[in-house]
Design an enzyme around this catalytic site. Sequence first.
Site, PDB file in Angstrom:
ATOM      1  N   GLU A  40       0.853  -1.205   0.000  1.00  0.00           N
ATOM      2  CA  GLU A  40       0.000   0.000   0.000  1.00  0.00           C
ATOM      3  C   GLU A  40       0.881   1.245   0.000  1.00  0.00           C
ATOM      4  OE1 GLU A  40      -2.751   0.164   3.336  1.00  0.00           O
ATOM      5  OE2 GLU A  40      -2.711   2.349   3.288  1.00  0.00           O
ATOM      6  N   ARG A  44       0.322  10.346   0.538  1.00  0.00           N
ATOM      7  CA  ARG A  44       0.650  11.435   1.462  1.00  0.00           C
ATOM      8  C   ARG A  44       1.819  12.251   0.956  1.00  0.00           C
ATOM      9  NH1 ARG A  44       1.001   8.887   7.430  1.00  0.00           N
ATOM     10  NH2 ARG A  44      -0.495   7.203   7.127  1.00  0.00           N
ATOM     11  N   LYS A 128     -10.691  -1.861   6.740  1.00  0.00           N
ATOM     12  CA  LYS A 128      -9.492  -1.564   7.515  1.00  0.00           C
ATOM     13  C   LYS A 128      -9.963  -1.119   8.908  1.00  0.00           C
ATOM     14  CE  LYS A 128      -6.054   2.158   7.448  1.00  0.00           C
ATOM     15  NZ  LYS A 128      -4.834   2.555   6.729  1.00  0.00           N
TER      16      LYS A 128
HETATM   17  O1  LIG Z   1      -3.670   7.140   6.116  1.00  0.00           O
HETATM   18  C1  LIG Z   1      -3.904   5.976   5.850  1.00  0.00           C
HETATM   19  O2  LIG Z   1      -4.781   5.590   5.079  1.00  0.00           O
HETATM   20  C2  LIG Z   1      -3.064   5.011   6.419  1.00  0.00           C
HETATM   21  O3  LIG Z   1      -2.733   4.128   5.707  1.00  0.00           O
HETATM   22  C3  LIG Z   1      -2.638   5.148   7.799  1.00  0.00           C
HETATM   23  C4  LIG Z   1      -1.629   4.073   8.083  1.00  0.00           C
HETATM   24  O4  LIG Z   1      -2.239   2.846   7.926  1.00  0.00           O
HETATM   25  C5  LIG Z   1      -1.054   4.195   9.412  1.00  0.00           C
HETATM   26  O5  LIG Z   1      -0.530   5.466   9.538  1.00  0.00           O
HETATM   27  C6  LIG Z   1      -0.043   3.126   9.662  1.00  0.00           C
HETATM   28  O6  LIG Z   1       0.978   3.647  10.412  1.00  0.00           O
HETATM   29  P1  LIG Z   1       1.867   2.830  11.443  1.00  0.00           P
HETATM   30  O7  LIG Z   1       1.193   2.948  12.755  1.00  0.00           O
HETATM   31  O8  LIG Z   1       3.154   3.590  11.399  1.00  0.00           O
HETATM   32  O9  LIG Z   1       2.026   1.433  10.967  1.00  0.00           O
END
Ligand SMILES: O=C(O)C(=O)C[C@H](O)[C@H](O)COP(=O)(O)O
Length: 206
Positions: A40, A44, A128
Site C-alpha cells: 500500500e 501522502r 481496515k
Molecule cells: O492514512 C492511511 O490511510 C493510512 O494508511 C494510515 C496508516 O495505515 C497508518 O498510519 C499506519 O501507520 P503505522 O502505525 O506507522 O504502521
Amino acid sequence: MKAEELLDLAPVVPVVVLDDPDAAVPLARALVAGGLPAIEVTLRTAGAMAAIERIAAEVPDAVVGAGTIVHPEDAERAAEAGAKFLVSPGCTDRLRAAMTATALPFLPGVSSASEAMALLEHGITAMKFFPAEPAGGAPYLKALNGPLPQISFCPTGGITQDNAARYLALPNVRCVGGTWLTPPDAVRNADWSHLENLARKAASLH
Ligand SMILES: O=C(O)C(=O)C[C@H](O)[C@H](O)COP(=O)(O)O
C-alpha cells in the site's frame, strides 16, 4: 480480485510513505522478495502516484494499492495510475461511492461498530480497522466479532512485528498493515536487503 482475496495475499500489508519515486521499484522488489506482494503506497507525498505507476509497470509480482484515499477524486486517479486496490483511513458516502465506481477492491477504514454496520448495509464485508492500537486494539476487534462475524478486518495503526500475532490470532483478522517494513533510514540509504529481511520475518507471521 475481491477485497477478501486481497486480505489473503499475505499476513502483512506494508504501508509505504515514499518521498522519492525513484526508490519505488527497488523497494517493492525487496518486499516481494521477502514474501509480501500486497503493498500500500499512501497518497501522502507528492511522488506517491508516480511511485504507484512505476511499481505497477515494473514489478509484475507486486500487487500495488493506494492508501490514504481521503478525497473521492483520489480513487479514480489512483486507479488510473495502476493501483490494484484502494485503502482509506475512514469512510464517507461520497468516498464509498467513488471507490465502488473504480471496480477495484477496497478497504474502507472504520473504528467503531456503527461505522462497520453502515458499510455492511452496502454489502461491504472487508474493512481496515484504523487506528488499530489507539482505537482499542485486538481486544476491541475480538469484541466486534461477536455481533459482526461476517466482517473481516485489516487492522493498521500502531502494529509492529511484536504485536501483529495478537491480531492475526483473531477469527475476523486476515492480515495486518503497517509502516514498520519500510524504516525511513533504510529507504533513504537504499538498504533493500534490510527491507527484504523485515518482510521475510513478517511473512512468517500467522
Ligand atoms: O492514512 C492511511 O490511510 C493510512 O494508511 C494510515 C496508516 O495505515 C497508518 O498510519 C499506519 O501507520 P503505522 O502505525 O506507522 O504502521
